[in-house]
Design an enzyme around this catalytic site. Structure first.
Site, PDB file in Angstrom:
ATOM      1  CE  LYS A   1      -1.522  -1.520   3.833  1.00  0.00           C
ATOM      2  NZ  LYS A   1      -2.186  -1.788   5.130  1.00  0.00           N
TER       3      LYS A   1
ATOM      4  CB  THR B   1      -4.297   8.584   7.766  1.00  0.00           C
ATOM      5  OG1 THR B   1      -3.462   9.147   8.793  1.00  0.00           O
ATOM      6  CG2 THR B   1      -4.333   9.516   6.579  1.00  0.00           C
TER       7      THR B   1
ATOM      8  N   GLY C   1      -6.602   4.082  10.946  1.00  0.00           N
ATOM      9  CA  GLY C   1      -7.411   2.915  10.588  1.00  0.00           C
ATOM     10  C   GLY C   1      -7.616   2.704   9.095  1.00  0.00           C
ATOM     11  CB  THR C   2      -6.185   4.231   5.997  1.00  0.00           C
ATOM     12  OG1 THR C   2      -4.838   4.168   6.479  1.00  0.00           O
ATOM     13  CG2 THR C   2      -6.694   5.649   6.103  1.00  0.00           C
ATOM     14  N   GLY C   3      -5.576   1.309   6.962  1.00  0.00           N
ATOM     15  CA  GLY C   3      -5.118  -0.039   6.585  1.00  0.00           C
ATOM     16  C   GLY C   3      -6.091  -1.110   7.069  1.00  0.00           C
ATOM     17  CB  CYS C   4      -8.002  -1.496  10.259  1.00  0.00           C
ATOM     18  SG  CYS C   4      -6.660  -1.284  11.428  1.00  0.00           S
TER      19      CYS C   4
HETATM   20  N1  ATP Z   1      -4.265  10.499   2.020  1.00  0.00           N
HETATM   21  C1  ATP Z   1      -4.758   9.458   1.334  1.00  0.00           C
HETATM   22  N2  ATP Z   1      -5.561   9.675   0.254  1.00  0.00           N
HETATM   23  C2  ATP Z   1      -6.069   8.633  -0.439  1.00  0.00           C
HETATM   24  N3  ATP Z   1      -5.822   7.349  -0.152  1.00  0.00           N
HETATM   25  C3  ATP Z   1      -5.029   7.069   0.902  1.00  0.00           C
HETATM   26  C4  ATP Z   1      -4.456   8.105   1.701  1.00  0.00           C
HETATM   27  N4  ATP Z   1      -3.726   7.531   2.700  1.00  0.00           N
HETATM   28  C5  ATP Z   1      -3.845   6.199   2.534  1.00  0.00           C
HETATM   29  N5  ATP Z   1      -4.610   5.910   1.450  1.00  0.00           N
HETATM   30  C6  ATP Z   1      -5.010   4.581   0.989  1.00  0.00           C
HETATM   31  O1  ATP Z   1      -5.524   3.895   2.129  1.00  0.00           O
HETATM   32  C7  ATP Z   1      -5.209   2.520   2.081  1.00  0.00           C
HETATM   33  C8  ATP Z   1      -4.415   2.129   3.314  1.00  0.00           C
HETATM   34  O2  ATP Z   1      -3.041   2.456   3.087  1.00  0.00           O
HETATM   35  P1  ATP Z   1      -2.006   2.897   4.182  1.00  0.00           P
HETATM   36  O3  ATP Z   1      -0.667   2.850   3.551  1.00  0.00           O
HETATM   37  O4  ATP Z   1      -2.457   4.180   4.810  1.00  0.00           O
HETATM   38  O5  ATP Z   1      -2.193   1.715   5.237  1.00  0.00           O
HETATM   39  P2  ATP Z   1      -1.676   1.606   6.714  1.00  0.00           P
HETATM   40  O6  ATP Z   1      -0.471   2.451   6.918  1.00  0.00           O
HETATM   41  O7  ATP Z   1      -1.575   0.164   6.995  1.00  0.00           O
HETATM   42  O8  ATP Z   1      -2.870   2.202   7.556  1.00  0.00           O
HETATM   43  P3  ATP Z   1      -2.982   2.376   9.170  1.00  0.00           P
HETATM   44  O9  ATP Z   1      -2.999   3.866   9.387  1.00  0.00           O
HETATM   45  O10 ATP Z   1      -4.283   1.743   9.499  1.00  0.00           O
HETATM   46  O11 ATP Z   1      -1.816   1.682   9.805  1.00  0.00           O
HETATM   47  C9  ATP Z   1      -4.448   2.339   0.756  1.00  0.00           C
HETATM   48  O12 ATP Z   1      -5.358   1.991  -0.259  1.00  0.00           O
HETATM   49  C10 ATP Z   1      -3.854   3.724   0.503  1.00  0.00           C
HETATM   50  O13 ATP Z   1      -3.552   3.920  -0.858  1.00  0.00           O
HETATM   51  C1  HMH Z   2      -5.907  -2.189  17.593  1.00  0.00           C
HETATM   52  C2  HMH Z   2      -5.269  -1.564  16.406  1.00  0.00           C
HETATM   53  N1  HMH Z   2      -5.061  -2.332  15.307  1.00  0.00           N
HETATM   54  C3  HMH Z   2      -4.484  -1.788  14.201  1.00  0.00           C
HETATM   55  C4  HMH Z   2      -4.094  -0.470  14.180  1.00  0.00           C
HETATM   56  C5  HMH Z   2      -3.401   0.095  12.950  1.00  0.00           C
HETATM   57  O1  HMH Z   2      -4.055   1.141  12.421  1.00  0.00           O
HETATM   58  C6  HMH Z   2      -4.337   0.308  15.352  1.00  0.00           C
HETATM   59  N2  HMH Z   2      -3.994   1.622  15.419  1.00  0.00           N
HETATM   60  N3  HMH Z   2      -4.926  -0.270  16.431  1.00  0.00           N
END
Ligand code: ATP
Ligand code: HMH
Length: 265
Positions: free
Chosen positions: A175, A207, A209-212
């Site tokens: 990602k 941002t 929880g975007t990955g979750c």
């Molecule tokens: N500012 C943004 N605008 C548009 N899309 C985004 C943005 N930030 C993240 N994304 C998208 O959100 C999704 C999650 O990616 P990201 O790399 O943020 O995951 P992450 O770091 O695991 O998230 P978390 O914050 O939950 O740990 C991907 O599809 C990414 O392209």
């Molecule tokens: C519990 C939990 N899982 C995953 C993430 C990653 O976004 C977080 N901040 N908290």
């Protein structure tokens, strides 16, 4: 038929990530969500104040309760915290012959606080990554899994995705949320080749929880019977809209959550 998915992850007391984000995402996408909780975090949009790990034997019990009764169609794995929990989850999935496993290799919260013990990356690599249908690392996680520096461009993301694929999962989605540039592009690699999923990068602090949310949305698609590529495509559209609508919410003073229910309110 009711589509059922289970999330195996940590609780975020602030409600924006972890189990809470996963269940909101499943619900928004028409999927019934069950949960196996691996750790409790005292967390908000500013940071992680404390972590209380769930004993591995109780993680095992939750897995057995859910899988012995519910017809689980897809599994999402998030925060695992410690080595014994990773081992309990791997054993549980094998015991119940769980298929369609999406592994989000959560290591650090958006606030920068650690969510996985440093010595657990090796266990993740050898015990869980090989049995996943899809692994969804962000840029720092892909680097940590491989013991390399972080990718600096899309060519680097592709190369790291390919090297993670060699560890044994069926597919890898690297990602690009942590990259820069006008687009936020994610790179998927599987045995059929390389696929790119991109959308405009939204200028927002929300941002958390975007990955979750992305990995749960993919899991929801799989639970509803979609193949992997259409499931990732639909999930990318969902997270993009949830991020774009996040400024309609006013939650906390740090990195706010995305709007899981942007289609309704
Ligand atoms: N500012 C943004 N605008 C548009 N899309 C985004 C943005 N930030 C993240 N994304 C998208 O959100 C999704 C999650 O990616 P990201 O790399 O943020 O995951 P992450 O770091 O695991 O998230 P978390 O914050 O939950 O740990 C991907 O599809 C990414 O392209
Ligand atoms: C519990 C939990 N899982 C995953 C993430 C990653 O976004 C977080 N901040 N908290």
């Amino acid at each position: 038929m009711t589509a059922i998915a289970v999330t195996i992850a940590g609780s975020d007391s602030g409600g924006g990530a972890g189990i809470q984000a996963d269940l909101k995402t499943f619900s928004a996408l028409g999927v019934y969500g069950a949960s196996v909780i691996t750790a409790l975090t005292a967390q908000n949009t500013v940071g992680v104040q404390a972590i209380h790990d769930v004993p591995p034997a109780f993680v095992r019990q939750q897995i057995d309760s859910v899988f012995s009764d519910l017809d689980v169609r897809a599994v999402k794995i998030g925060m695992l915290s410690q080595v014994p929990v990773i081992e309990a989850v791997a054993a549980g999935l094998a015991r119940h012959r769980a298929g369609r496993v999406v592994l989000d290799p959560v290591m650090v919260a958006a606030s920068g606080d650690p969510l996985l013990a440093p010595d657990a990356v090796e266990t993740l690599r050898t015990v869980l990554i090989p049995r996943a249908l899809l692994v969804t690392p962000n840029l720092p996680e892909a680097a940590a899994i491989l013991g390399e520096a972080m990718a600096e461009d899309e060519a680097g993301m592709r190369a790291q995705a390919e090297r993670i694929l060699r560890l044994g999962p069926k597919a890898v989605l690297v990602k690009g949320g942590h990259a820069a540039g006008p687009e936020s592009a994610d790179i998927l690699i599987d045995k059929t080749g390389i696929h790119r999923f991109a959308g405009p990068r939204v200028a927002t602090r929300n941002t958390h929880g975007t990955g979750c949310t992305l990995s749960s949305a993919i899991t929801a698609g799989l639970a509803r019977g979609l193949d992997l590529l259409p499931a990732v495509e639909a999930a990318k559209a969902y997270i993009a809209a949830a991020i774009a609508a996040s400024d309609r919410l006013a939650i906390g003073r740090g990195h706010g959550p995305v709007h899981h229910f942007h289609r309704w309110w």
